[in-house]
Scaffold this motif. Structure first.
Motif, short mmCIF file in Angstrom:
data_model
loop_
_atom_site.label_atom_id
_atom_site.label_comp_id
_atom_site.label_asym_id
_atom_site.label_seq_id
_atom_site.Cartn_x
_atom_site.Cartn_y
_atom_site.Cartn_z
N VAL A 150 0.86 -1.18 0.21
CA VAL A 150 0.14 -0.27 0.45
C VAL A 150 0.71 0.95 -0.20
N MET A 151 0.90 2.15 -0.86
CA MET A 151 1.35 3.56 -1.08
C MET A 151 0.70 4.15 -0.41
N SER A 152 1.66 5.28 0.50
CA SER A 152 0.25 6.46 1.12
C SER A 152 1.47 8.51 1.16
N LEU A 153 0.17 8.93 0.88
CA LEU A 153 1.22 10.19 0.30
C LEU A 153 0.57 10.70 1.60
N VAL A 209 -16.27 -12.30 4.24
CA VAL A 209 -16.64 -10.73 3.96
C VAL A 209 -16.28 -9.89 5.31
N GLU A 210 -16.02 -10.75 6.81
CA GLU A 210 -15.40 -9.46 7.99
C GLU A 210 -14.32 -9.01 7.61
N ASP A 211 -13.48 -10.36 6.61
CA ASP A 211 -11.33 -9.93 6.17
C ASP A 211 -11.68 -8.71 5.36
N LEU A 212 -12.46 -8.61 4.24
CA LEU A 212 -12.83 -7.48 3.66
C LEU A 212 -12.70 -5.90 4.39
N GLN A 213 -13.77 -5.92 5.16
CA GLN A 213 -14.55 -5.29 6.42
C GLN A 213 -13.03 -4.59 6.78
N ILE A 214 -11.85 -5.55 8.27
CA ILE A 214 -11.39 -5.16 8.63
C ILE A 214 -9.55 -4.45 7.47
N LEU A 215 -9.75 -5.27 6.13
CA LEU A 215 -8.53 -4.37 5.22
C LEU A 215 -9.35 -3.65 4.94
N THR A 216 -10.55 -3.37 4.11
CA THR A 216 -11.48 -1.93 3.76
C THR A 216 -10.47 -0.89 4.96
N GLN A 217 -11.34 -1.24 6.41
CA GLN A 217 -10.90 -0.43 7.54
C GLN A 217 -9.48 0.01 7.36
N ILE A 218 -8.77 -0.75 7.29
CA ILE A 218 -6.86 -0.68 7.44
C ILE A 218 -6.67 0.57 6.06
N LEU A 219 -7.14 0.06 4.74
CA LEU A 219 -7.08 1.41 4.10
C LEU A 219 -7.43 2.92 3.95
N GLN A 220 -8.43 3.16 4.63
CA GLN A 220 -9.31 4.00 4.92
C GLN A 220 -8.46 4.81 5.36
N ALA A 221 -8.05 3.66 6.64
CA ALA A 221 -7.99 5.00 7.77
C ALA A 221 -6.72 5.35 7.07
N ASP A 248 -7.07 8.72 5.20
CA ASP A 248 -7.39 9.48 5.85
C ASP A 248 -6.53 10.68 6.71
N ASP A 249 -4.55 8.81 6.68
CA ASP A 249 -3.82 9.54 8.06
C ASP A 249 -4.23 9.74 9.06
N SER A 250 -4.97 8.77 9.16
CA SER A 250 -5.73 8.36 10.88
C SER A 250 -4.45 7.73 11.19
N ASP A 251 -4.18 8.55 13.43
CA ASP A 251 -4.04 7.56 13.75
C ASP A 251 -4.55 6.71 14.81
N LYS A 252 -5.23 5.92 13.86
CA LYS A 252 -5.03 4.83 14.52
C LYS A 252 -4.83 3.47 13.64
N LEU A 284 -5.19 -1.09 13.91
CA LEU A 284 -6.40 -1.94 13.28
C LEU A 284 -4.49 -2.89 12.81
N LEU A 285 -4.13 -2.15 12.53
CA LEU A 285 -2.85 -3.48 11.77
C LEU A 285 -2.74 -4.67 12.66
N THR A 286 -2.36 -4.13 14.21
CA THR A 286 -2.31 -4.98 15.37
C THR A 286 -3.54 -5.78 15.36
N ASP A 287 -4.68 -5.05 15.64
CA ASP A 287 -5.73 -6.09 15.67
C ASP A 287 -6.20 -6.92 14.42
#
Length: 66
Positions: A7-10, A31-43, A46-50, A54-57
């Motif tokens: 994943v590339m992040s700017l 579906v659960e795995d895809l939802q978790i991966l989507t949350q990570i990618l969205q974070a 958004d350059d989130s502190d989460k 999220l990666l650890t979880d």
């Protein structure tokens, strides 16, 4: 079999690369795995502190469950 999602992040004109571990199973991801991966990618987008938590979880709950 084990593969990695890259994943590339700017951030402030710098590209940061991270790797999200992903274990290929016999079929498509759940579906659960895809939802978790989507949350990570969205974070990441958004350059989130989460992102670290999220990666650890994800690693502890999906890749290395009890």
């Amino acid at each position: 079999m084990f593969c990695l999602l890259r994943v590339m992040s700017l951030y402030k004109r710098l590209y940061l690369t991270t790797v999200i571990p992903y274990e290929k199973k016999g079929g498509p991801p759940s579906v659960e795995d895809l939802q978790i991966l989507t949350q990570i990618l969205q974070a990441m987008r958004d350059d989130s502190d989460k992102v670290p938590s999220l990666l650890t979880d994800y690693i502890l709950k999906v890749l290395c469950p009890k």
